[in-house]
Design a protein around this motif. Structure first.
Motif, PDB file in Angstrom:
ATOM      1  N   SER A  88      -1.593  -3.490  -4.206  1.00  0.00           N
ATOM      2  CA  SER A  88      -2.596  -2.565  -3.683  1.00  0.00           C
ATOM      3  C   SER A  88      -3.809  -2.516  -4.612  1.00  0.00           C
ATOM      4  CB  SER A  88      -1.985  -1.175  -3.535  1.00  0.00           C
ATOM      5  OG  SER A  88      -2.984  -0.215  -3.283  1.00  0.00           O
ATOM      6  N   GLU A 148       1.992  11.626   2.601  1.00  0.00           N
ATOM      7  CA  GLU A 148       1.515  11.489   3.992  1.00  0.00           C
ATOM      8  C   GLU A 148       1.012  10.081   4.263  1.00  0.00           C
ATOM      9  OE1 GLU A 148      -1.731  13.528   7.060  1.00  0.00           O
ATOM     10  OE2 GLU A 148      -1.442  14.350   5.040  1.00  0.00           O
ATOM     11  N   GLU A 149       0.228   9.530   3.341  1.00  0.00           N
ATOM     12  CA  GLU A 149      -0.261   8.158   3.481  1.00  0.00           C
ATOM     13  C   GLU A 149       0.887   7.163   3.438  1.00  0.00           C
ATOM     14  OE1 GLU A 149      -3.198   5.134   3.828  1.00  0.00           O
ATOM     15  OE2 GLU A 149      -3.272   7.303   4.132  1.00  0.00           O
ATOM     16  N   ALA A 150       1.877   7.431   2.579  1.00  0.00           N
ATOM     17  CA  ALA A 150       3.045   6.545   2.459  1.00  0.00           C
ATOM     18  C   ALA A 150       3.818   6.474   3.773  1.00  0.00           C
ATOM     19  CB  ALA A 150       3.951   7.021   1.330  1.00  0.00           C
ATOM     20  N   LEU A 154       1.192   7.143  -6.466  1.00  0.00           N
ATOM     21  CA  LEU A 154       0.109   8.105  -6.699  1.00  0.00           C
ATOM     22  C   LEU A 154       0.420   9.479  -6.107  1.00  0.00           C
ATOM     23  CD1 LEU A 154      -2.879   5.710  -5.946  1.00  0.00           C
ATOM     24  CD2 LEU A 154      -2.060   6.437  -8.193  1.00  0.00           C
ATOM     25  N   GLU A 164       0.828  -1.204   0.000  1.00  0.00           N
ATOM     26  CA  GLU A 164       0.000   0.000   0.000  1.00  0.00           C
ATOM     27  C   GLU A 164       0.867   1.262   0.000  1.00  0.00           C
ATOM     28  OE1 GLU A 164      -3.161   0.334  -0.343  1.00  0.00           O
ATOM     29  OE2 GLU A 164      -3.837  -1.741  -0.135  1.00  0.00           O
ATOM     30  N   ARG A 165       2.009   1.199   0.666  1.00  0.00           N
ATOM     31  CA  ARG A 165       2.933   2.346   0.682  1.00  0.00           C
ATOM     32  C   ARG A 165       3.488   2.603  -0.713  1.00  0.00           C
ATOM     33  NH1 ARG A 165       8.523   2.992   1.142  1.00  0.00           N
ATOM     34  NH2 ARG A 165       9.118   5.054   1.976  1.00  0.00           N
ATOM     35  N   ALA A 209       0.905   4.305  -2.639  1.00  0.00           N
ATOM     36  CA  ALA A 209       0.759   5.701  -2.226  1.00  0.00           C
ATOM     37  C   ALA A 209       1.863   6.570  -2.819  1.00  0.00           C
ATOM     38  CB  ALA A 209       0.762   5.793  -0.698  1.00  0.00           C
ATOM     39  N   ASN A 221       0.971  10.328  -2.854  1.00  0.00           N
ATOM     40  CA  ASN A 221       0.398  10.610  -1.533  1.00  0.00           C
ATOM     41  C   ASN A 221       1.465  10.324  -0.466  1.00  0.00           C
ATOM     42  OD1 ASN A 221      -1.140  10.901   0.768  1.00  0.00           O
ATOM     43  ND2 ASN A 221      -2.897   9.766  -0.029  1.00  0.00           N
ATOM     44  N   GLU A 251      -5.961  -0.159  -4.712  1.00  0.00           N
ATOM     45  CA  GLU A 251      -6.061   1.205  -5.213  1.00  0.00           C
ATOM     46  C   GLU A 251      -5.204   1.378  -6.464  1.00  0.00           C
ATOM     47  OE1 GLU A 251      -5.594   5.835  -3.638  1.00  0.00           O
ATOM     48  OE2 GLU A 251      -5.080   4.141  -2.330  1.00  0.00           O
ATOM     49  N   LEU A 278       1.881   4.362   6.332  1.00  0.00           N
ATOM     50  CA  LEU A 278       1.980   2.937   5.994  1.00  0.00           C
ATOM     51  C   LEU A 278       3.370   2.385   6.281  1.00  0.00           C
ATOM     52  CD1 LEU A 278      -0.075   3.050   2.680  1.00  0.00           C
ATOM     53  CD2 LEU A 278      -0.716   1.810   4.761  1.00  0.00           C
TER      54      LEU A 278
END
Length: 331
Positions: A307, A268-270, A264, A257-258, A261, A266, A309, A273
């Motif tokens: 992921s 902060e999300e990375a 894409l 998922e990181r 992220a 992102n 996403e 994670l």
């Protein structure tokens, strides 16, 4: 005079308190060690030998430092006392191993009337009416508890009888030797402990083999609460395996998922994670040596995570490249 007696009273209370605490502690520790629900160390005679080895060492140090004095007692009397004492303690340990703690304690109470009867037979000692009535009350209490305790078994009952008889004889012998040679209980113990330790360590494994059908050398040693070979209860092992697998999957999924992220944009999300993946990996690393997990035990776990996403945002060409990178055939 009164001020001189107070320290003696305080020391007496302290000695009694330590006696009770240590006695109860030893009983509970031995029960946990020998019971099937504990560590199942069913080698009571050998265990007694270990106990007396420590006692002999303490007596040796005490004599060497001058804390106690060694007095003369004929060897044949020491040997006789050692045989009686070994039988007593081994019998008590077997009684504790085979019976409930409640019945074990009740059987110890029965030593009071047994000692009285034996002293009457051996030393022609007579007791007052009050003492006799007290003994009768103890006998009735022991009888009631024996009948109502549903955990009594034939082998445990026989071991308890042997333990009570030999322990009563031991108490009488101790009194006789102390009076005859003006020797204290600790000094007597320090002289008999080496004999008891040696005899029990030599004969104990064979006695235990006769009773249990296996030698003490076959017992699988462990580190108690921190067991490195395997957990004592299979259910605990199963829970630990499930927890370890979950941590590996969480770490792998968070890493995937990181990556998505970052792809894409992102950040902060990375970062969140990344922290989740590192926490799961650290916890798994701590659990692995404690439970002695091996890599081959978890070969069936997924090694590549994708992921969802990322999948929803990729085109057909990008998905094909992604599938190829993780060795998955595309339709």
């Amino acid at each position: 005079m009164e001020s001189g007696k107070k320290p003696s009273a305080v020391s007496d209370v302290g000695a009694w308190a330590m006696n009770v605490i240590s006695s109860v502690g030893i009983i509970m520790a031995n029960k946990q060690l020998m019971s099937s629900s504990g560590y199942a160390f069913g080698f009571a005679t050998t265990l007694t030998g270990f106990h007396f080895t420590v006692t002999a060492f303490v007596g040796l140090v005490s004599n060497a430092t001058g804390l106690s004095a060694s007095k003369y007692v004929p060897m044949w009397e020491l040997l006789w006392f050692s045989v009686v004492a070994n039988t007593s303690i081994a019998g008590m340990n077997f009684s504790l191993m085979l019976n409930s703690v409640g019945f074990y304690q009740i059987s110890k109470l029965s030593m009071i009337p047994v000692v009285c009867v034996m002293e009457w037979i051996i030393n022609n000692k007579h007791y007052s009416r009050k003492v006799k009535m007290s003994v009768v009350v103890v006998v009735i209490g022991v009888g009631v508890c024996t009948v109502t305790d549903v955990k009594v078994n034939a082998k445990g009952f026989l071991c308890a009888c042997l333990a009570v008889f030999s322990t009563s004889l031991q108490q009488i012998t101790i009194g006789s030797l102390q009076k005859k040679y003006s020797i204290g209980s600790f000094e007597l113990l320090s002289k008999t402990a080496p004999i008891q330790a040696l005899s029990l360590l030599v004969l104990g494994p064979f006695v235990d083999y006769y009773l249990n059908g296996e030698f003490v050398t076959n017992y699988k040693m462990s580190m108690g609460a921190i067991e490195t070979e395997e957990l004592t209860i299979p259910k605990e092992k199963e829970v630990a395996v499930a927890r370890f697998q979950r941590l590996l999957i969480v770490a792998g999924a968070a890493t995937a998922e990181r990556s998505a992220a970052l792809e894409l944009g992102n950040l902060e999300e990375a970062n969140l994670l990344l922290g989740e993946a590192e926490a799961a990996n650290q916890e798994a690393k701590k659990l692995k040596p404690i439970c002695n997990f091996r890599e081959e035990e978890f070969e069936n776990l997924p090694k590549h995570f994708i992921s969802m996403e990322l999948v929803t945002n990729f085109g057909k060409k990008q998905l094909a490249e992604l599938a190829a990178s993780v060795h998955v055939s595309s339709a």
